[in-house]
Design an enzyme around this catalytic site. Structure first.
Site, short mmCIF file in Angstrom:
data_model
loop_
_atom_site.label_atom_id
_atom_site.label_comp_id
_atom_site.label_asym_id
_atom_site.label_seq_id
_atom_site.Cartn_x
_atom_site.Cartn_y
_atom_site.Cartn_z
N GLY A 176 -10.26 -65.72 16.18
CA GLY A 176 -11.67 -65.62 16.54
C GLY A 176 -11.95 -65.76 18.02
N TYR A 177 -10.92 -65.61 18.87
CA TYR A 177 -11.04 -65.93 20.29
C TYR A 177 -11.58 -64.78 21.15
CZ TYR A 177 -9.41 -70.62 21.51
OH TYR A 177 -9.33 -71.97 21.73
N ARG A 214 -7.43 -71.78 7.46
CA ARG A 214 -6.95 -73.09 7.86
C ARG A 214 -5.47 -73.21 7.46
NH1 ARG A 214 -10.29 -73.25 11.06
NH2 ARG A 214 -12.02 -74.73 11.35
N HIS A 246 -3.70 -69.63 16.60
CA HIS A 246 -5.07 -69.95 16.19
C HIS A 246 -6.09 -69.32 17.14
CE1 HIS A 246 -7.58 -73.26 13.97
NE2 HIS A 246 -8.27 -72.13 14.11
N ASP A 252 -13.68 -66.50 -4.86
CA ASP A 252 -14.42 -67.57 -4.20
C ASP A 252 -15.08 -68.42 -5.28
OD1 ASP A 252 -16.23 -69.18 -2.73
OD2 ASP A 252 -16.28 -67.70 -1.13
N THR A 284 -10.53 -69.38 3.81
CA THR A 284 -11.19 -70.53 3.19
C THR A 284 -11.30 -71.68 4.18
OG1 THR A 284 -9.10 -71.45 2.40
CG2 THR A 284 -10.24 -69.91 0.96
N GLU A 342 -0.72 -78.15 13.71
CA GLU A 342 -1.04 -77.63 15.05
C GLU A 342 -1.27 -78.79 16.02
OE1 GLU A 342 -4.37 -74.98 15.02
OE2 GLU A 342 -3.60 -73.77 13.36
N THR A 358 -17.81 -73.58 16.65
CA THR A 358 -16.90 -72.98 15.70
C THR A 358 -17.57 -72.85 14.34
OG1 THR A 358 -16.03 -75.16 15.08
CG2 THR A 358 -14.88 -73.98 16.83
#
EC number: 1.1.1.290
Length: 384
Positions: A262-263, A213, A259, A151, A180, A242, A71
């Site tokens: 990004g899968y 997050r 979540h 940022d 972030t 979660e 990850t």
């Protein structure tokens, strides 16, 4: 050599099997007892390795010498505790960043369709311009969409030019995207970065998207704003608590997913490969595989568009041919109601269907569609 691998890590047999015995286990079940008789551990973000877990395993004779997380994020691992036990560590920065950007584009275009606006007319604020936020900024800018970036840690290193304050983004942007890491302490802490005060300051009509997050947003304050005034929209892929997330907040979000931003198969295999490379380097062994050896051909390699579609419709068509975010929204609602919130949340992740990235699709533009080329190419598509 004995290697324990999260059951949801693809390509593990090809990458780690030649090194010895491969053991699979659901990520949430990996505890101190599981660490005692293994030499290497390969995990994802749902496995928490804190000091207490490592110290308990250490007291029981742990022989673990390598931990790799497939990850981008590393806040689920106590790296100082690993170092104290003499355990090497590796992560996979950027592995699924393209998939998260696909998720963001798909979500924005879905909300644009539902609410009757055009993506090209929005100003997007990006909070955190690392692996994910930087790629999102690059794609949106290439599409000609106005963007502002915030940022603070990067601004300190690179200078303030090109960066704005979070208050500026809140005041001037129609869309606010959070990408972030979770930092709980220090001058750039991100825990509840969007607290009750900042959530109250969001202008009516703002779309808030969090694929970073969950703890970076005060979920209770967001729920109260959505339930009370109901004048902003939320797209949430990450959550406080979660997998036992707030069902009321799930129901209030326009898009609620477990979540999985990004899968993509591409992102997962990229993460596996980066940890494979790090482990082989740690062992002083030459790599036997390339990333191309792990990736299968895409199920839909090519699409042809004729004239008649406006830019939003054309990109929405291409995205949904590869990945439709509404599927994951519906899956979370269905499975959490059927199994209970925590089990349903994890079931969606454990049984996640095949998903490829937008870049795997080549688009051929027919008569009358050539004007779409800059928009589609900027979004990340390959053009024939």
């Amino acid at each position: 050599m004995r290697i324990l691998v999260d059951a949801n890590v693809p390509g593990a047999e090809a990458c780690f099997g030649p090194l010895g015995e491969l053991v699979r286990m659901p990520g949430r079940e990996i505890d101190a007892a599981a660490l005692c008789d293994i030499d290497a551990l390969v995990i994802r973000s749902i496995t928490r390795l804190d000091a207490a877990t490592l110290d308990t395993a250490g007291a029981q004779g742990m022989r673990l010498r390598f931990v790799g997380t497939c990850t981008i994020g590393t806040d689920h691992v106590d790296r100082a505790a690993l170092a104290r036990h003499g355990i090497a560590f590796a992560s996979a920065p950027g592995c699924n960043a393209e998939a998260v950007v696909d998720y963001v584009l798909g979500s924005l275009l879905t909300l644009a369709e539902r609410q009757g606006w055009r993506l090209s007319e929005r100003r997007v604020g990006i909070v955190g311009v690392g692996n994910v936020g930087g790629r999102l900024l690059a794609r949106l800018s290439a599409m000609g969409i106005a963007c502002l970036a915030c940022d603070p840690p990067r601004a300190e290193v690179e200078g303030l030019e090109g960066f704005e304050t979070l208050e500026t983004l809140i005041g001037e942007c129609d869309v606010l995207c959070l990408h972030t890491p979770l930092v709980r302490e220090g001058p750039h802490a991100t825990h509840h970065l969007l607290d009750a005060r900042r959530i109250a300051e969001l202008a009516p009509g703002t779309l808030l998207l969090n694929a970073g997050r969950g703890d970076c947003i005060d979920g209770q304050a967001l729920r109260q704003r959505l339930a009370g005034q109901g004048d902003i929209s939320a797209v949430l892929d990450v959550w406080e608590g979660e997998p036992a997330i707030d069902p009321a907040l799930r129901d209030l979000a326009q898009i609620a997913t477990p979540h999985i931003a990004g899968y993509s198969l591409d992102g997962k295999l990229r993460g596996t490969y980066q940890i494979y490379a790090a482990l082989y380097q740690h062992l002083g062994l030459p790599r036997r595989l390339g990333l191309a050896d792990l990736l299968p051909p895409p199920p839909l390699p090519r699409l042809r568009l004729q004239g008649g579609l406006d830019p939003d419709e054309a990109l929405r068509c291409c995205l949904r041919a590869v990945y439709d975010v509404r599927r994951d929204h519906d899956s979370l609602r269905r499975e959490s109601r059927r199994r209970g919130m925590a089990q349903g949340f994890d079931a969606c992740r454990a049984n996640y269907p095949l998903r490829r990235e937008l870049s795997t699709l080549t688009v051929e533009l027919g008569d009358g569609a050539q004007a779409l080329a800059p928009w589609l190419q900027g979004a990340g598509l390959s053009l024939a």
